[in-house]
Design a protein around this motif. Structure first.
Motif, mmCIF file in Angstrom:
data_model
loop_
_atom_site.group_PDB
_atom_site.id
_atom_site.type_symbol
_atom_site.label_atom_id
_atom_site.label_comp_id
_atom_site.label_asym_id
_atom_site.label_seq_id
_atom_site.Cartn_x
_atom_site.Cartn_y
_atom_site.Cartn_z
ATOM 1 N N SER A 173 0.843 -1.190 0.000
ATOM 2 C CA SER A 173 0.000 0.000 0.000
ATOM 3 C C SER A 173 0.883 1.247 0.000
ATOM 4 N N PRO A 174 0.621 2.206 -0.881
ATOM 5 C CA PRO A 174 1.442 3.431 -0.927
ATOM 6 C C PRO A 174 1.336 4.272 0.338
ATOM 7 N N ALA A 175 0.321 4.008 1.171
ATOM 8 C CA ALA A 175 0.144 4.789 2.393
ATOM 9 C C ALA A 175 0.919 4.209 3.572
ATOM 10 N N ASP B 210 2.870 12.334 6.547
ATOM 11 C CA ASP B 210 2.180 13.465 5.932
ATOM 12 C C ASP B 210 0.673 13.243 5.759
ATOM 13 N N MET B 211 0.142 12.138 6.289
ATOM 14 C CA MET B 211 -1.286 11.819 6.118
ATOM 15 C C MET B 211 -2.088 12.331 7.305
ATOM 16 N N ASP B 212 -3.274 12.922 6.972
ATOM 17 C CA ASP B 212 -4.164 13.340 8.046
ATOM 18 C C ASP B 212 -5.149 12.221 8.365
ATOM 19 N N THR B 213 -6.091 12.504 9.275
ATOM 20 C CA THR B 213 -7.017 11.454 9.731
ATOM 21 C C THR B 213 -7.851 10.897 8.594
ATOM 22 N N ASP B 214 -8.356 11.763 7.736
ATOM 23 C CA ASP B 214 -9.180 11.302 6.613
ATOM 24 C C ASP B 214 -8.377 10.428 5.653
ATOM 25 N N ASP B 215 -7.133 10.823 5.423
ATOM 26 C CA ASP B 215 -6.285 10.025 4.533
ATOM 27 C C ASP B 215 -6.047 8.630 5.115
ATOM 28 N N ASP C 16 -9.175 6.524 4.704
ATOM 29 C CA ASP C 16 -9.309 6.065 3.314
ATOM 30 C C ASP C 16 -8.330 4.934 3.015
ATOM 31 N N ALA C 17 -7.115 5.056 3.538
ATOM 32 C CA ALA C 17 -6.107 4.014 3.311
ATOM 33 C C ALA C 17 -6.520 2.705 3.977
ATOM 34 N N ILE C 18 -7.060 2.804 5.194
ATOM 35 C CA ILE C 18 -7.522 1.603 5.898
ATOM 36 C C ILE C 18 -8.651 0.935 5.115
ATOM 37 N N ALA C 19 -9.602 1.733 4.629
ATOM 38 C CA ALA C 19 -10.718 1.178 3.852
ATOM 39 C C ALA C 19 -10.212 0.468 2.601
#
Length: 315
Positions: free
Chosen positions: A250-252, A280-285, A288-291
């Motif tokens: 995963s890129p995240a 550099d990821m916020d909570t929403d990011d 989304d990555a988890i989903a």
């Protein structure tokens, strides 16, 4: 689930019919061996009842006390079948065969009568055993069809791989029982034919002993397979590696700290993953990555039903 239930119902009908045939054989010939075989088939019928209970119990919805449902009930009842029924039937058959070998007992009545007609008692045994082969063949066909379907669905290349990796212990138990039953019937036919041809009852007794040993060997194998799932075994290494790759690629994600898997029912796999996400990821990011990881893991392995991804702080 529907395929497993069809397999068990087919085996239930087959074993019930075989029990009736063997009991009729006992009524006609008075053979103690045929009565013993009747008990054996009644025991086999009981196997299917236990498996059906497990299937029905496993379909219950999750509750507060059982938040992941009752899927492991199938593991428990399959284990119960292998230990209490397979093991007992195997021990009794082996013990009966050993006792007959020691005392040279013949299990076949020399003459039988039906509606006033006299005929060799061995004919009844042949008719019953051939009829049993037909019914067991029907049950085996159902079990084998479901087994092939599962092997194709999971891309398993052999029965050995299926036996080691499957979480559908109900179908596995039914297939094993039907296979052992057919082999046992062939042993019995061979023993009776040799006894009739030579007049020596040792062949009949030896076949009973072999059938018992066969049952006990498969009972131990089935118990072992069910034990691993009852204790919470993880998915096979190659399948786990595929799930690891989903998170690692995963890129995240910067690091997969730990991944754990466990079966909580047939084809119901729980996955937990501790991962470190990019700074550099916020909570929403992150959400989304988890989903995306959850969806990809479910697509990678159809048995995955629950995935928990836990973000970890970078070391």
């Amino acid at each position: 689930m529907a395929g497993s239930k069809t397999v068990v119902l087919a085996a239930l009908v087959a074993n019930g019919a075989i029990a009736v045939l063997k009991f009729l054989g006992f009524l006609i010939t008075g053979s103690p061996a045929m009565l013993s075989e009747t008990y054996h088939s009644v025991s086999d019928t009981g196997n299917q009842v236990f498996l059906l209970i497990g299937l029905r119990y496993g379909e219950r919805a999750a509750t507060r006390d059982h938040p992941f449902g009752y899927g492991k009930a199938q593991f428990f009842y399959s284990f119960l079948v292998s230990v209490m029924l397979f093991g007992i039937a195997g021990w009794e058959s082996a013990n009966h065969g050993y006792h007959a070998l020691q005392h040279g007992e013949a299990a076949i009545a020399s003459q039988a009568s039906l509606l006033g007609y006299e005929f060799p008692g061995v004919w009844v045994n042949y008719v019953v055993l051939v009829g049993a082969v037909g019914f067991e063949g029907y049950a085996f066909t159902k079990a084998w069809g479901e087994t092939k379907s599962q092997m194709a669905r999971h891309d398993w290349g052999s029965l050995r791989e299926m036996f080691q990796k499957t979480s559908d212990t109900t179908t596995l138990t039914a297939l094993t029982e039907d296979t052992v039953a057919l082999l046992g019937l062939l042993f019995a036919l061979g023993g009776i034919v040799l006894t009739q041809a030579t007049g020596n009852p040792v062949y009949d007794a030896a076949s009973a002993l072999l059938i018992g040993v066969l049952l006990m060997v498969f009972a131990v194998a089935l118990a072992w397979e069910n034990k691993r799932l009852l204790l919470g075994e993880s998915v096979a290494p190659d399948e786990e590696q595929a799930l690891r790759a989903v998170a690692e690629e995963s890129p995240a994600v910067t690091e997969l700290v730990e991944l754990r898997t466990v079966y909580f029912g047939p084809n119901e796999l729980l996955v937990t993953a501790d991962v470190t996400f990019r700074d550099d990821m916020d909570t929403d990011d992150v959400e989304d990555a988890i989903a995306a990881i959850v969806a990809e893991m479910k697509a990678t392995n159809e048995a995955v039903t629950k995935v928990y991804v836990e973000p970890q702080a970078a070391a």
